[in-house]
Design an enzyme around this catalytic site. Structure first.
Site, PDB file in Angstrom:
ATOM      1  N   ILE A 194       0.822  -1.213   0.000  1.00  0.00           N
ATOM      2  CA  ILE A 194       0.000   0.000   0.000  1.00  0.00           C
ATOM      3  C   ILE A 194       0.857   1.265   0.000  1.00  0.00           C
ATOM      4  O   ILE A 194       0.439   2.298  -0.520  1.00  0.00           O
ATOM      5  CB  ILE A 194      -1.024   0.031   1.157  1.00  0.00           C
ATOM      6  CG1 ILE A 194      -0.344   0.055   2.528  1.00  0.00           C
ATOM      7  CG2 ILE A 194      -1.991  -1.132   1.075  1.00  0.00           C
ATOM      8  CD1 ILE A 194      -1.315   0.301   3.664  1.00  0.00           C
TER       9      ILE A 194
ATOM     10  N   TYR B  56       2.146  -7.546  17.399  1.00  0.00           N
ATOM     11  CA  TYR B  56       1.710  -6.705  16.279  1.00  0.00           C
ATOM     12  C   TYR B  56       0.499  -5.864  16.709  1.00  0.00           C
ATOM     13  O   TYR B  56       0.455  -4.654  16.479  1.00  0.00           O
ATOM     14  CB  TYR B  56       1.348  -7.585  15.071  1.00  0.00           C
ATOM     15  CG  TYR B  56       0.778  -6.807  13.907  1.00  0.00           C
ATOM     16  CD1 TYR B  56       1.595  -5.968  13.142  1.00  0.00           C
ATOM     17  CD2 TYR B  56      -0.572  -6.892  13.578  1.00  0.00           C
ATOM     18  CE1 TYR B  56       1.077  -5.241  12.074  1.00  0.00           C
ATOM     19  CE2 TYR B  56      -1.101  -6.170  12.515  1.00  0.00           C
ATOM     20  CZ  TYR B  56      -0.279  -5.340  11.769  1.00  0.00           C
ATOM     21  OH  TYR B  56      -0.797  -4.615  10.720  1.00  0.00           O
TER      22      TYR B  56
END
Length: 277
Positions: free
Chosen positions: A12, A161
């Site tokens: 992205i 994460y």
């Protein structure tokens, strides 16, 4: 406009860089892997006709590299209108950054925290300016474990994460509060589940990603919310928000906790050896 995008050599980040280049921005592709970054930049230059796409080395796992990047940028560029903190690591086996921080927290949160700190004056001078932090829906499962920030007592790479993505949301919230009245906005976002290299550290995730790829967003689709936060005119004075699919989205109760946000801010400053008041 001048824009910095971290981790813009793939996924992205690359699509975000492509879009901003197409709009005529001067884009700084800030990456650790220079060869990959140069390949991405030359592809973007060829496709958009915009020659103002340049590569700068930035390793978010090393504060020395972050400081060198900022120093060089500030010496060369007089303006900065858009900072997109996009780079990230996911599901890494336990490891530490050059400064001894757990890798997810170190790269995803502390690296971008330091980078933003070093570039903030230039953003203020160039205002109106925007800071865009790429977080994740995964922040819902995150907690800021001040007693074990670096996962030395217990470590789960999936949760590590999630914790780092919650840190992105809290950082954005506190940053927006502190920037009130400066014409510099800060917003966070969830790009969606995207087919990207982010899951490369997990065989299981790579396998699941392949099976369910039909349901995943392409990197181009995943980049749309980043682009929206960076350029949408209606967001000129919107700050401290969290977006998904170009719309304001629900933030977990942990992500709305101002006390945790303030504490994370001061602990981050302490870890990085900076004073940011």
């Amino acid at each position: 406009k001048v824009a910095i995008i971290t981790g813009a050599n793939t996924g992205i980040g690359k699509e975000t860089a492509r879009d901003l280049a197409r709009r005529g921005a001067r884009v700084i592709v800030a990456c650790r892997d220079i060869a990959k970054a140069e390949a991405a930049a030359s592809e973007i230059r060829a496709e958009t006709g915009n020659q103002q796409v340049t590569v700068r080395k930035l390793d978010l796992a090393d504060s020395k590299s972050i400081r060198e990047f900022a120093e060089k940028f500030l010496a060369e560029e007089k303006e900065l209108h858009i900072l997109i903190n996009n780079a990230g690591v996911m599901l890494c086996p336990y490891s530490k950054t050059a400064d001894g921080f757990e890798m997810h927290l170190g790269v995803n949160h502390l690296g971008h925290f330091l980078l933003t700190f070093l570039l903030l004056e230039r953003l203020k001078q160039s205002a109106p300016a925007r800071i865009v932090n790429v977080s994740s829906l995964a922040h819902h499962a995150g907690r800021i474990r001040f007693h074990d920030l670096h996962g030395e007592k217990s470590y789960n790479r999936g949760l590590a994460y999630c914790h780092s993505k919650l840190a992105n949301v809290l950082f954005t919230r506190e940053l927006a509060r502190r920037l009130q009245g400066t014409k510099v906005t800060a917003n966070a976002l969830h790009p969606g589940s995207v087919r990207s290299e982010l899951v490369r550290h997990s065989f299981v995730m790579m396998w699941l990603w392949k099976i369910f790829s039909f349901f995943l967003k392409t990197p181009w689709e995943g980049a749309q919310t980043s682009v929206h936060c960076a350029v949408a005119e209606e967001l000129e004075s919107v700050t401290g928000q969290y977006f998904s699919d170009c719309q304001p989205a629900y933030v977990s109760p942990w992500g709305r906790d101002d006390e945790t946000a303030k504490k994370l801010w001061s602990v981050s400053c302490e870890l990085l050896g900076i004073q940011w008041d």
